[in-house]
Design a protein around this motif. Structure first.
Motif, PDB file in Angstrom:
ATOM      1  N   SER A   3       1.978   2.051  -3.772  1.00  0.00           N
ATOM      2  CA  SER A   3       0.697   2.806  -4.108  1.00  0.00           C
ATOM      3  C   SER A   3       0.827   3.801  -4.056  1.00  0.00           C
ATOM      4  O   SER A   3      -0.016   4.772  -5.095  1.00  0.00           O
ATOM      5  N   GLU A  28       0.928  -1.584  -0.019  1.00  0.00           N
ATOM      6  CA  GLU A  28      -0.168  -0.126  -0.070  1.00  0.00           C
ATOM      7  C   GLU A  28       0.735   1.426   0.444  1.00  0.00           C
ATOM      8  O   GLU A  28       0.425   2.464  -0.731  1.00  0.00           O
ATOM      9  N   THR A  65       0.276   4.398   8.043  1.00  0.00           N
ATOM     10  CA  THR A  65       0.292   3.077   7.357  1.00  0.00           C
ATOM     11  C   THR A  65       1.901   2.488   8.055  1.00  0.00           C
ATOM     12  O   THR A  65       2.296   1.496   8.278  1.00  0.00           O
TER      13      THR A  65
END
Length: 903
Positions: free
Chosen positions: A392, A389, A545
């Protein structure tokens, strides 16, 4: 009709449910360009008039799948009016109409669930024929879009005629002329067809008199044959009556002979029956003697048989008790075996419980470690996913950053161009002014040329065509030179203005290009702001994250140690599971053991009770053997009595039967004798020769009648054919007479159709002149009021051109200045609305373009004086309307969402 309010949700720049109330009189909807003012007018046209200047999808707010418009209106259906709420959605099919019930204070649904039914309902309420008229009424009259307000009048004469003929209904005359084009020819062709039909029918009915005479002769012949048939039938009826009388006598003779024969057979049969009955009577007497001889043995056998039945029942009951005793003995053995097995299972159950308690803690620790390891392995997969992620997020951030840079660059370019290029609106105003000056100079040049021609052609000493004084030679020359000098000046000015017009038009093209780009500035700025917000959100999401990955990684490192500890406890866990299975398997053994011991006690008690019952039967089996011996000794007497008893019981009945048969035999002989006497009497009244003669006469008469019937059928068939032919010819004769009448009517119709078609077409231009004159007169009054100049005069010509007359100068619409065009178009539009719209409402989108403050005030004053309208709504970006109207609504657009800020 009055519109009470409009509600918009997810329509263009309107997001949340926004209500816009409207009042009677003149209402101003104010706001900056692009704030969403015109959307309100478009929403009303969409919901009430099925009109939208673009696709439904473009009407829906960006990002939403659908939007909804609600319009509340009041119709004059009763004294105090009736309120309705019309709902229509864009983006998906949703339609609805509700009526307000003022007594119950609720909205009542009107079962409108499709576009077709909604349009039909609206047409019925607005007194229109179909949906096409509904949308045309809005687009050309009630809610003319801003783009068409002036452009309709700036068209060519042909296109103007098409536009306004359709609006004012003048096109109906030309349409009617086209529709009627073929009617006279069709009637003429029909006249020719009718003539041919008459000619054909005349030839076909020539034979009608002869056919009528043939029909009359056949009717007379049929009547004559019918009379002969009736006479023959009457004679046949008399002969058949006498033949019937003799036939009845003949049948009676045959019946009597048959009855005599039957009586003789009955007497013979009865005598045979009497012999049989006497033999049976003798057999019954012998059976009575045999029964008496065996009676004593029969009675002893019967008594013993009854005792045997009772004893056999007792023996059967005794045997049943012995069988139960054997079953109980077997059941006790099985229960004893089950008891021993359960005692072993109880011992194993107690041992398993001890092992469960011994290994419980190790087993629970094993499960705890296994769950922890599973969670950490799932966290390991989560960490891998989160790392993907982050990649991305980084890719998205790079793309958004590049787009932000491009957007900022575009904004800077537009701002730089906007600062360098002149305002398009100012350029348009200058173009309008230049065109107006050119038109004025052109008119002046034409006037100067005309005056010069008159001066040059005038005789000496003639009055001056300009001032009326005597025209002297020197004065004439000076006047001509002045006019020629002014004409050259006009031409020079026109050339300069034309050059300026060309330059300004080139500038306008560039300015309009920049203007379009400037109109997109807010969109680019909003896009840049959104991109900055997205980049901030992406950075924040990336940090969150990474924090999650760090937090999860601490636990993942402990997985190997936890697995080692878990594996060391696996044997204890297995031992626990084995003991648990064994305990569950033998868990019922203690209770089952108690139940088996109770069952053994119960069986022992039942066996003791059975022993007592068996002893109570004593020597019943020995007694049964004695009874069986008695039965064997008396069985022969019993069998002899049974064989003869039924026959002996019939003795009395057989004696009665013999007596009855003897009496019946005597009665039959008497009846036989009487029948013979009756037969002799009947034979004396029957004549065989007469009977045969009558039969032959009947056959002859029937043959004659059949022949006559055949002749009559043939004549009737012939008559039916001739009658049908006569009827057909008479129908054709009547048809010919009708065709003759039709031919006369068609001649009159053809003449009338030709006259109507010619007059319908001629009426169109006449009605156009009448309507444009009436509307032009009213528009002239409104125009002067708006302009505030009584010297100006407005005309609306028969080709729908607007002409303004100022003193001696006539200016067509194309040569008017921007302010003059708007005032003239407004005047004509309002006059048209008064003339053709019966709804009492109108919407004016930016009607004050190019009008100064005085003319704006004049316009509002004129609008307030329009008695034909209950409700006029003016849409404008000019805030000065706020002080000119009694009621106003302000629309603002903060954050790209339109809102009603004040009213």
């Amino acid at each position: 009709m009055k519109i009470l309010g409009v509600t918009l949700e997810n329509i263009k720049s309107y997001e949340d449910r926004t209500e816009v109330p409207l009042q009677e009189g003149v209402t101003a909807i104010l706001g900056e360009n692009g704030s969403g003012k015109s959307t309100i007018q478009e929403a009303i046209g969409f919901a009430l008039f099925d009109s939208l200047p673009f696709n439904n999808s473009e009407f829906v707010r960006e990002g939403a799948s659908s939007g909804t418009v609600e319009v509340t209106l009041e119709l004059d259906e009763r004294e105090d009016g009736q309120q309705y709420r019309v709902t229509r959605s864009a983006g998906y099919s949703k339609y609805g109409v509700a009526r307000y019930d003022s007594q119950n204070y609720e909205w009542v649904d009107q079962d409108i669930d499709s576009k077709k039914s909604l349009v039909q309902w609206l047409c019925s309420k607005f007194d229109l024929e179909d949906g096409d008229e509904l949308s045309k009424l809005w687009e050309s009259c009630v809610g003319v879009p801003q783009t068409r307000f002036l452009s309709d009048f700036a068209q060519t004469a042909r296109n103007r005629q098409k536009t306004f003929d359709e609006l004012l209904g003048i096109d109906a005359y030309e349409d009617s002329w086209n529709v009627l084009k073929g009617v006279p020819d069709e009637i003429g062709a029909e006249r020719q067809r009718v003539r041919e039909d008459i000619r054909e029918l005349t030839g076909e009915v020539q034979s009608l008199p002869k056919e009528r005479e043939d029909k009359k002769k056949l009717e007379e012949e049929v009547e004559r044959i019918a009379g002969e048939i009736e006479s023959a039938r009457s004679e046949l009826s008399e002969v058949e009556d006498r033949y019937g009388e003799l036939d009845e006598i003949r049948k009676r003779i045959e019946e009597l002979e048959t009855e005599i024969q039957q009586k003789e057979q009955a007497i013979e049969a009865k005598e045979d029956s009497l012999g049989d009955a006497k033999k049976e009577l003798e057999a019954a007497r012998q059976a009575v003697d045999k029964c008496e001889a065996a009676r004593e043995g029969y009675e002893e056998y019967t008594e013993a048989k009854e005792r045997q039945d009772d004893l056999e029942e007792e023996v059967a009951e005794l045997n049943e008790l012995r069988e139960v005793q054997q079953e109980l003995d077997g059941e006790r053995g099985r229960l004893q075996t089950r008891k021993e097995t359960l005692q072993e299972q109880v011992e194993k159950y107690e041992q398993a419980k001890e092992k469960i308690e011994e290994h419980r803690e190790d087993k629970e620790r094993y499960e705890e470690l296994d769950d922890r390891i599973s969670d950490l392995e799932a966290d390991r997969e989560t960490v891998e996913r989160l790392r993907g992620e982050i990649d991305s997020i980084d890719a998205d951030a790079r793309e958004d950053l590049a787009e932000l840079r491009r957007t900022v660059q575009t904004i800077e370019e537009i701002e730089r161009e906007a600062a360098e290029v002149a305002d398009a609106g100012d350029i348009r105003d200058r173009i309008s002014d230049v065109k107006g000056e050119l038109a004025s100079l052109k008119s002046e040049a034409s006037d100067l040329r005309e005056r010069l021609d008159r001066l040059r052609d005038a005789d000496a000493d003639a009055p001056c065509p300009t001032c009326g004084k005597p025209l002297e030679g020197e004065h004439r020359t000076e006047t001509i030179e002045e006019r020629e000098e002014r004409l050259e000046g006009v031409q020079s000015e026109r050339q300069d203005l034309e050059e300026e017009l060309s330059e300004v038009q080139d500038k306008l093209e560039e300015a309009e290009r920049v203007e379009k780009r400037v109109a997109q500035l807010d969109m680019h700025r909003n896009r840049a702001e959104k991109l900055r917000e997205v980049l901030g959100d992406l950075a924040e999401e990336r940090d969150e994250t990474r924090d999650k990955i760090a937090s999860l990684s601490e636990g993942i490192e402990k997985i190997p140690d936890l697995k080692d500890e878990r594996d060391s406890l696996e044997e204890a866990k297995d031992a626990f599971q084995t003991a648990k299975v064994q305990a569950e398997e033998y868990a019922d053994a203690p209770d089952d053991l108690v139940d088996v011991e109770e069952s053994i006690g119960s069986v022992d008690a039942e066996m003791a009770q059975l022993d007592e019952e068996i002893a109570a039967f004593g020597d019943v089996e020995d007694e049964l053997e004695g009874v069986k011996a008695t039965l064997r000794e008396n069985e022969d007497d019993y069998q002899q009595f049974e064989r003869n008893r039924q026959t002996a019981d019939k003795l009395e009945a057989r004696e009665e039967t013999v007596a009855e048969i003897e009496q019946e035999s005597a009665d039959l002989r008497d009846e036989h004798e009487q029948l013979n006497e009756d037969l002799e009497n009947v034979k004396e009244s029957f004549d065989e020769d007469e009977f045969e003669s009558l039969s032959e006469e009947i056959e002859e008469l029937r043959g004659r009648i059949n022949t006559l019937n055949g002749m009559m059928g043939a004549k009737e068939d012939e008559l039916e054919g001739v009658a049908a032919e006569v009827e057909e010819l008479e129908e054709k004769l009547a048809e010919r007479e009708e065709k003759v009448d039709t031919l006369r009517e068609l001649a009159a119709d053809q003449q009338f159709a030709t006259w109507v078609r010619d007059n319908v077409r001629a009426a169109g231009p006449k009605m156009r002149n009448v309507i444009t004159d009436r509307i032009g007169t009213r528009a002239d009054t409104i125009f002067r009021s708006i302009r505030g100049r009584k010297a100006e005069q407005l005309e609306w010509t028969s080709d729908y051109d607007i002409v303004v007359v100022d003193a001696d100068v006539r200016k067509s619409f194309s040569t008017l200045s921007g302010g003059e065009k708007m005032a003239a178009a407004l005047a004509v539009r309002l006059a048209i609305l008064e003339q053709i719209s019966g709804l009492g409402i109108a919407f004016l989108d930016e009607p004050t373009a190019n009008l100064d403050e005085d003319k704006k005030a004049n316009l509002v004053g004129q609008l307030n004086r329009l008695d034909a309208f209950d409700q006029l709504t003016v849409i404008s970006h000019d805030s000065t309307f706020d002080s000119m109207t009694d009621y106003s609504i302000t629309i603002e657009k903060p954050d790209q969402t339109s809102e009603v800020m004040s009213d």
